[in-house]
Scaffold this active site. Sequence first.
Site, short mmCIF file in Angstrom:
data_model
loop_
_atom_site.label_atom_id
_atom_site.label_comp_id
_atom_site.label_asym_id
_atom_site.label_seq_id
_atom_site.Cartn_x
_atom_site.Cartn_y
_atom_site.Cartn_z
CG HIS A 119 -14.83 35.04 -6.91
ND1 HIS A 119 -14.84 35.22 -8.28
CD2 HIS A 119 -13.57 34.68 -6.59
CE1 HIS A 119 -13.63 34.97 -8.74
NE2 HIS A 119 -12.83 34.64 -7.74
N GLY A 168 -6.93 34.82 -13.33
CA GLY A 168 -6.77 33.86 -14.43
C GLY A 168 -6.04 34.42 -15.64
N GLY A 204 -6.72 30.54 -7.29
CA GLY A 204 -7.65 29.82 -8.17
C GLY A 204 -6.91 28.70 -8.90
N GLY A 205 -6.57 28.95 -10.15
CA GLY A 205 -5.98 27.94 -11.02
C GLY A 205 -4.88 27.11 -10.37
CD GLU A 225 -9.74 36.80 -5.82
OE1 GLU A 225 -8.93 35.87 -5.86
OE2 GLU A 225 -10.93 36.68 -6.18
CD GLU A 246 -14.29 33.59 -11.56
OE1 GLU A 246 -14.64 32.60 -10.89
OE2 GLU A 246 -13.10 33.77 -11.93
CG ASN A 264 -12.31 30.25 -5.81
OD1 ASN A 264 -13.17 29.37 -5.86
ND2 ASN A 264 -12.46 31.43 -6.39
CD1 TRP A 265 -9.62 24.00 -5.23
CD2 TRP A 265 -10.67 22.03 -5.48
NE1 TRP A 265 -8.82 23.02 -4.68
CE2 TRP A 265 -9.45 21.80 -4.82
CE3 TRP A 265 -11.51 20.95 -5.73
CZ2 TRP A 265 -9.04 20.53 -4.42
CZ3 TRP A 265 -11.11 19.69 -5.34
CH2 TRP A 265 -9.88 19.49 -4.69
CE LYS A 266 -11.41 31.17 -9.84
NZ LYS A 266 -11.06 32.25 -10.73
P1 PGA Z 1 -6.59 32.73 -10.21
O1 PGA Z 1 -8.03 32.99 -9.52
O2 PGA Z 1 -5.63 32.39 -9.12
O3 PGA Z 1 -6.83 31.59 -11.16
O4 PGA Z 1 -6.23 34.00 -10.91
C1 PGA Z 1 -8.14 33.60 -8.28
C2 PGA Z 1 -9.57 33.74 -7.90
O5 PGA Z 1 -10.43 33.96 -8.76
O6 PGA Z 1 -9.92 33.61 -6.70
#
Ligand code: PGA
Length: 246
Positions: free
Chosen positions: A95, A168, A229-230, A162, A97, A10-12
């Site tokens: 998600h 993050g 993510g990261g 999650e 976010e 997930n590159w966001k």
């Molecule tokens: P993260 O994010 O690996 O940076 O914690 C995961 C996500 O939000 O899908």
Amino acid sequence: MKRVKYTIANWKMNGGKDSIKLVKLLARHIKKTGHIKSKVIICPPYTLLSDFIRLEKKMIYGAQDCHYQDKGAYTGSISAQMIKSIGCKYVIIGHSERREYQKESSNELRLKIQAAVNNNMRVIYCIGEKLSEIKNRMQVLKKQISTLNNNLDINNIIIAYEPIWAIGSGKTPKIIEINSIHKNIRTLLSKKFGVRKSNKISILYGGSVNSLNASDILKLEHVDGALVGGASLNYRDFSKIIDSYL
Ligand code: PGA
């Protein structure tokens, strides 16, 4: 029961003109190692999706969201139908976010999931509790799972658990806790869809997965992969995660 394993990036809101290099490196890594145990899916921002699909055909791609209508007066939105039409088969929905910043409601998410499935796309549906909800975790997850329609074609559904406080943050639940939460999620799914159907649903873990903790998480009996993510933005880290499956 053998389920499909997934490692989903997930590159966001990250990535730019040069990011195709990372995709090409990953595609080469997967080809070279030849022992990849999971389906690797890259979910970049919309602006990169069609270029990636055109420039690196060996990789599988997903979007990070979709609108529930096929078309219309929804400025700034992109429909599941549009995403499908460029050859993209997966979409992340719900998600945390987006639930938080875009105030996406359960009802809206239900419509999005249905739209994606109607367009024959696979949905990566995210669920997870806030830090303040840890004590009521299973109630929170049950409510989020209830967003899925009972008559949904579950072959198109992947669950990503999650914990919001783990995203993050560098924190994760204890390893054995992750396993038991996933087991409990499967119990919730079997109550809803029946044992046979629910056994087919892959349940991924997400939230601070990195190259160091990936092998401990991915070897858990009830974990069918990771949403990253990261660490998915860095070739070394993400390729190590891909290699972490037993
Ligand atoms: P993260 O994010 O690996 O940076 O914690 C995961 C996500 O939000 O899908």
